[in-house]
Design a protein around this motif. Structure first.
Motif, PDB file in Angstrom:
ATOM      1  N   THR A   1       0.829  -1.207   0.000  1.00  0.00           N
ATOM      2  CA  THR A   1       0.000   0.000   0.000  1.00  0.00           C
ATOM      3  C   THR A   1       0.865   1.259   0.000  1.00  0.00           C
ATOM      4  O   THR A   1       0.560   2.248  -0.682  1.00  0.00           O
ATOM      5  CB  THR A   1      -0.938   0.010   1.218  1.00  0.00           C
ATOM      6  OG1 THR A   1      -1.750  -1.167   1.204  1.00  0.00           O
ATOM      7  CG2 THR A   1      -1.850   1.226   1.211  1.00  0.00           C
ATOM      8  N   LEU A   2       1.941   1.238   0.778  1.00  0.00           N
ATOM      9  CA  LEU A   2       2.867   2.373   0.795  1.00  0.00           C
ATOM     10  C   LEU A   2       3.473   2.596  -0.584  1.00  0.00           C
ATOM     11  O   LEU A   2       3.510   3.729  -1.091  1.00  0.00           O
ATOM     12  CB  LEU A   2       3.972   2.135   1.822  1.00  0.00           C
ATOM     13  CG  LEU A   2       5.134   3.131   1.808  1.00  0.00           C
ATOM     14  CD1 LEU A   2       4.642   4.541   2.111  1.00  0.00           C
ATOM     15  CD2 LEU A   2       6.220   2.726   2.803  1.00  0.00           C
ATOM     16  N   ALA A   3       3.958   1.526  -1.203  1.00  0.00           N
ATOM     17  CA  ALA A   3       4.554   1.644  -2.535  1.00  0.00           C
ATOM     18  C   ALA A   3       3.525   2.129  -3.550  1.00  0.00           C
ATOM     19  O   ALA A   3       3.829   2.937  -4.435  1.00  0.00           O
ATOM     20  CB  ALA A   3       5.137   0.300  -2.964  1.00  0.00           C
ATOM     21  N   THR A   4       2.284   1.660  -3.422  1.00  0.00           N
ATOM     22  CA  THR A   4       1.208   2.085  -4.319  1.00  0.00           C
ATOM     23  C   THR A   4       0.944   3.577  -4.176  1.00  0.00           C
ATOM     24  O   THR A   4       0.822   4.304  -5.177  1.00  0.00           O
ATOM     25  CB  THR A   4      -0.078   1.297  -4.011  1.00  0.00           C
ATOM     26  OG1 THR A   4       0.151  -0.096  -4.237  1.00  0.00           O
ATOM     27  CG2 THR A   4      -1.232   1.774  -4.882  1.00  0.00           C
ATOM     28  N   GLU A   5       0.843   4.047  -2.938  1.00  0.00           N
ATOM     29  CA  GLU A   5       0.597   5.470  -2.707  1.00  0.00           C
ATOM     30  C   GLU A   5       1.737   6.311  -3.273  1.00  0.00           C
ATOM     31  O   GLU A   5       1.516   7.373  -3.869  1.00  0.00           O
ATOM     32  CB  GLU A   5       0.437   5.741  -1.211  1.00  0.00           C
ATOM     33  CG  GLU A   5       0.090   7.182  -0.896  1.00  0.00           C
ATOM     34  CD  GLU A   5      -0.012   7.478   0.590  1.00  0.00           C
ATOM     35  OE1 GLU A   5      -0.343   8.631   0.940  1.00  0.00           O
ATOM     36  OE2 GLU A   5       0.252   6.562   1.404  1.00  0.00           O
ATOM     37  N   LEU A   6       2.964   5.838  -3.106  1.00  0.00           N
ATOM     38  CA  LEU A   6       4.124   6.559  -3.625  1.00  0.00           C
ATOM     39  C   LEU A   6       4.071   6.657  -5.143  1.00  0.00           C
ATOM     40  O   LEU A   6       4.301   7.733  -5.719  1.00  0.00           O
ATOM     41  CB  LEU A   6       5.406   5.836  -3.184  1.00  0.00           C
ATOM     42  CG  LEU A   6       6.733   6.372  -3.723  1.00  0.00           C
ATOM     43  CD1 LEU A   6       6.951   7.811  -3.280  1.00  0.00           C
ATOM     44  CD2 LEU A   6       7.891   5.487  -3.259  1.00  0.00           C
ATOM     45  N   VAL A   7       3.761   5.558  -5.800  1.00  0.00           N
ATOM     46  CA  VAL A   7       3.697   5.543  -7.262  1.00  0.00           C
ATOM     47  C   VAL A   7       2.598   6.471  -7.770  1.00  0.00           C
ATOM     48  O   VAL A   7       2.789   7.216  -8.735  1.00  0.00           O
ATOM     49  CB  VAL A   7       3.469   4.102  -7.768  1.00  0.00           C
ATOM     50  CG1 VAL A   7       3.099   4.092  -9.246  1.00  0.00           C
ATOM     51  CG2 VAL A   7       4.722   3.259  -7.535  1.00  0.00           C
ATOM     52  N   ILE A   8       1.443   6.452  -7.119  1.00  0.00           N
ATOM     53  CA  ILE A   8       0.323   7.299  -7.556  1.00  0.00           C
ATOM     54  C   ILE A   8       0.642   8.781  -7.339  1.00  0.00           C
ATOM     55  O   ILE A   8       0.432   9.609  -8.236  1.00  0.00           O
ATOM     56  CB  ILE A   8      -0.968   6.919  -6.812  1.00  0.00           C
ATOM     57  CG1 ILE A   8      -1.445   5.530  -7.242  1.00  0.00           C
ATOM     58  CG2 ILE A   8      -2.071   7.947  -7.081  1.00  0.00           C
ATOM     59  CD1 ILE A   8      -2.636   5.018  -6.458  1.00  0.00           C
ATOM     60  N   LYS A   9       1.155   9.119  -6.167  1.00  0.00           N
ATOM     61  CA  LYS A   9       1.409  10.532  -5.857  1.00  0.00           C
ATOM     62  C   LYS A   9       2.514  11.135  -6.718  1.00  0.00           C
ATOM     63  O   LYS A   9       2.533  12.351  -6.938  1.00  0.00           O
ATOM     64  CB  LYS A   9       1.744  10.688  -4.376  1.00  0.00           C
ATOM     65  CG  LYS A   9       0.529  10.589  -3.470  1.00  0.00           C
ATOM     66  CD  LYS A   9       0.813  11.125  -2.077  1.00  0.00           C
ATOM     67  CE  LYS A   9      -0.464  11.232  -1.265  1.00  0.00           C
ATOM     68  NZ  LYS A   9      -0.242  11.791   0.079  1.00  0.00           N
ATOM     69  N   THR A  10       3.424  10.311  -7.192  1.00  0.00           N
ATOM     70  CA  THR A  10       4.520  10.823  -8.033  1.00  0.00           C
ATOM     71  C   THR A  10       4.256  10.569  -9.520  1.00  0.00           C
ATOM     72  O   THR A  10       5.135  10.801 -10.346  1.00  0.00           O
ATOM     73  CB  THR A  10       5.856  10.164  -7.634  1.00  0.00           C
ATOM     74  OG1 THR A  10       5.737   8.739  -7.762  1.00  0.00           O
ATOM     75  CG2 THR A  10       6.234  10.509  -6.206  1.00  0.00           C
ATOM     76  N   HIS A  11       3.049  10.077  -9.833  1.00  0.00           N
ATOM     77  CA  HIS A  11       2.664   9.821 -11.229  1.00  0.00           C
ATOM     78  C   HIS A  11       3.683   8.913 -11.926  1.00  0.00           C
ATOM     79  O   HIS A  11       4.104   9.167 -13.053  1.00  0.00           O
ATOM     80  CB  HIS A  11       2.513  11.132 -12.007  1.00  0.00           C
ATOM     81  CG  HIS A  11       1.572  12.105 -11.365  1.00  0.00           C
ATOM     82  ND1 HIS A  11       0.193  11.963 -11.406  1.00  0.00           N
ATOM     83  CD2 HIS A  11       1.791  13.222 -10.612  1.00  0.00           C
ATOM     84  CE1 HIS A  11      -0.388  12.949 -10.757  1.00  0.00           C
ATOM     85  NE2 HIS A  11       0.560  13.721 -10.253  1.00  0.00           N
ATOM     86  N   ALA A  12       4.076   7.860 -11.193  1.00  0.00           N
ATOM     87  CA  ALA A  12       5.041   6.878 -11.712  1.00  0.00           C
ATOM     88  C   ALA A  12       6.371   7.530 -12.065  1.00  0.00           C
ATOM     89  O   ALA A  12       7.121   7.017 -12.900  1.00  0.00           O
ATOM     90  CB  ALA A  12       4.471   6.127 -12.908  1.00  0.00           C
ATOM     91  N   ALA A  13       6.655   8.653 -11.394  1.00  0.00           N
ATOM     92  CA  ALA A  13       7.912   9.392 -11.589  1.00  0.00           C
ATOM     93  C   ALA A  13       8.121   9.810 -13.047  1.00  0.00           C
ATOM     94  O   ALA A  13       9.257  10.085 -13.460  1.00  0.00           O
ATOM     95  CB  ALA A  13       9.107   8.568 -11.105  1.00  0.00           C
ATOM     96  N   ASP A  14       7.021   9.855 -13.813  1.00  0.00           N
ATOM     97  CA  ASP A  14       7.105  10.182 -15.247  1.00  0.00           C
ATOM     98  C   ASP A  14       8.051   9.246 -15.991  1.00  0.00           C
ATOM     99  O   ASP A  14       8.621   9.607 -17.023  1.00  0.00           O
ATOM    100  CB  ASP A  14       7.546  11.638 -15.449  1.00  0.00           C
ATOM    101  CG  ASP A  14       6.517  12.628 -14.939  1.00  0.00           C
ATOM    102  OD1 ASP A  14       5.313  12.339 -15.066  1.00  0.00           O
ATOM    103  OD2 ASP A  14       6.910  13.677 -14.396  1.00  0.00           O
ATOM    104  N   GLU A  15       8.223   8.051 -15.440  1.00  0.00           N
ATOM    105  CA  GLU A  15       9.061   7.024 -16.062  1.00  0.00           C
ATOM    106  C   GLU A  15       8.295   5.704 -16.014  1.00  0.00           C
ATOM    107  O   GLU A  15       8.658   4.766 -15.315  1.00  0.00           O
ATOM    108  CB  GLU A  15      10.393   6.890 -15.305  1.00  0.00           C
ATOM    109  CG  GLU A  15      11.305   8.086 -15.396  1.00  0.00           C
ATOM    110  CD  GLU A  15      11.991   8.184 -16.756  1.00  0.00           C
ATOM    111  OE1 GLU A  15      11.906   7.210 -17.527  1.00  0.00           O
ATOM    112  OE2 GLU A  15      12.597   9.227 -17.046  1.00  0.00           O
ATOM    113  N   ALA A  16       7.200   5.643 -16.788  1.00  0.00           N
ATOM    114  CA  ALA A  16       6.287   4.511 -16.705  1.00  0.00           C
ATOM    115  C   ALA A  16       6.954   3.148 -16.911  1.00  0.00           C
ATOM    116  O   ALA A  16       6.738   2.233 -16.113  1.00  0.00           O
ATOM    117  CB  ALA A  16       5.129   4.696 -17.690  1.00  0.00           C
TER     118      ALA A  16
END
Length: 269
Positions: free
Chosen positions: A94-109
């Motif tokens: 869940t933590l990793a999911t929230e991080l990915v969503i909030k950073t928009h996949a770091a613009d590196e899909a």
């Protein structure tokens, strides 16, 4: 864009809208983060398949008039049900999911897709202790995707190697991570900074930085150099807690907003 499309996707979250429908947030290896509507009640077979952390082929229908996207079918190739059966694995995912969503996949899909799926697959197959170390490795690598990963090989002041240095006059060989400068200081430069403060009992505060053993710093470097070797290396309890404290703090700072999972599950994570 065609009305009907088919692509690979990983389900990140699913939230209820109205009585029966759900808005699903997904991660695609090419598109990155996107949302789609899932129609159907609790008895819907499709709804049971479109569950967090399942990945596979998804069929989408795009309504240009309403500017909406609907999930018409989903064929999961990977089920990760074990992540919901263990409280630590659930919180870590869940933590990793929230991080990915909030950073928009770091613009590196594509890179984010590979890294995130690797974390989930690893946690699905590993015991809790290995999952704890795996989360740290994921966070460290993700900071690299975000472009805020510090050089863990050399001191930001003198350029000397951080690992393998001799003890200082005070008998310590701890490496200091400076939050102000966003990098690591070797023991000698750290000790010089301590003397410059004229504070005899100086101890870093989270507002300033963190102290790490050379074992901990070596683990960060090994994570980038040889992932297989890093997975096999057993961290001491001290090194693990040092890295946990550092990476949780730096990750939250990099996001620029609160990570709710980190705050609510800190006792578990």
């Amino acid at each position: 864009m065609s009305r009907h499309t088919q692509e690979q996707a990983l389900v990140l979250t699913s939230r209820l809208v109205g009585e029966d429908n759900r808005i699903v947030t997904l991660l695609g290896p090419e598109r990155g983060i996107f949302e789609a509507m899932l129609y159907g009640g609790r008895k819907s077979k499709l709804r049971s398949l479109v569950s967090p952390w399942h990945s596979g082929t998804i069929w989408l229908y795009h309504d240009k008039t309403r500017n909406s996207t609907k999930i018409s079918d989903f064929d999961p190739s990977t089920f990760r049900t074990g992540l919901r059966e263990n409280i630590y694995k659930n919180m870590a995912a869940t933590l990793a999911t929230e991080l990915v969503i909030k950073t928009h996949a770091a613009d590196e899909a594509p890179t984010c897709w590979t890294l995130f799926c690797g974390l989930l697959d690893g946690m699905e197959l590993s015991d809790e202790n290995n999952c704890r170390a795996g989360l740290l490795r994921f966070l460290w690598r993700y900071l690299g995707i975000l472009g805020v990963q510090a050089d863990c090989d050399t001191c930001i002041h003198c350029g000397s190697a951080l690992v393998g240095t001799e003890e200082t006059e005070q008998g310590q060989s701890l490496v200091h991570y400076s939050l102000l400068e966003g990098g690591f200081l070797c023991p000698s430069c750290h000790q010089y900074g301590r003397r410059a403060t004229s504070t005899p009992h100086y101890a870093p505060h989270p507002a300033e930085g963190f102290l790490l053993s050379q074992e901990a710093v070596h683990y960060l470097a090994l994570t980038l150099q040889d992932g297989t070797a890093a997975r096999r290396l057993q961290l001491s309890g001290e090194a693990y807690h040092q890295l946990r404290q550092l990476l949780f703090h730096v990750t939250q700072s990099a996001v620029g907003s609160r990570l709710r999972t980190l705050e609510s599950g800190l006792g578990i994570l």
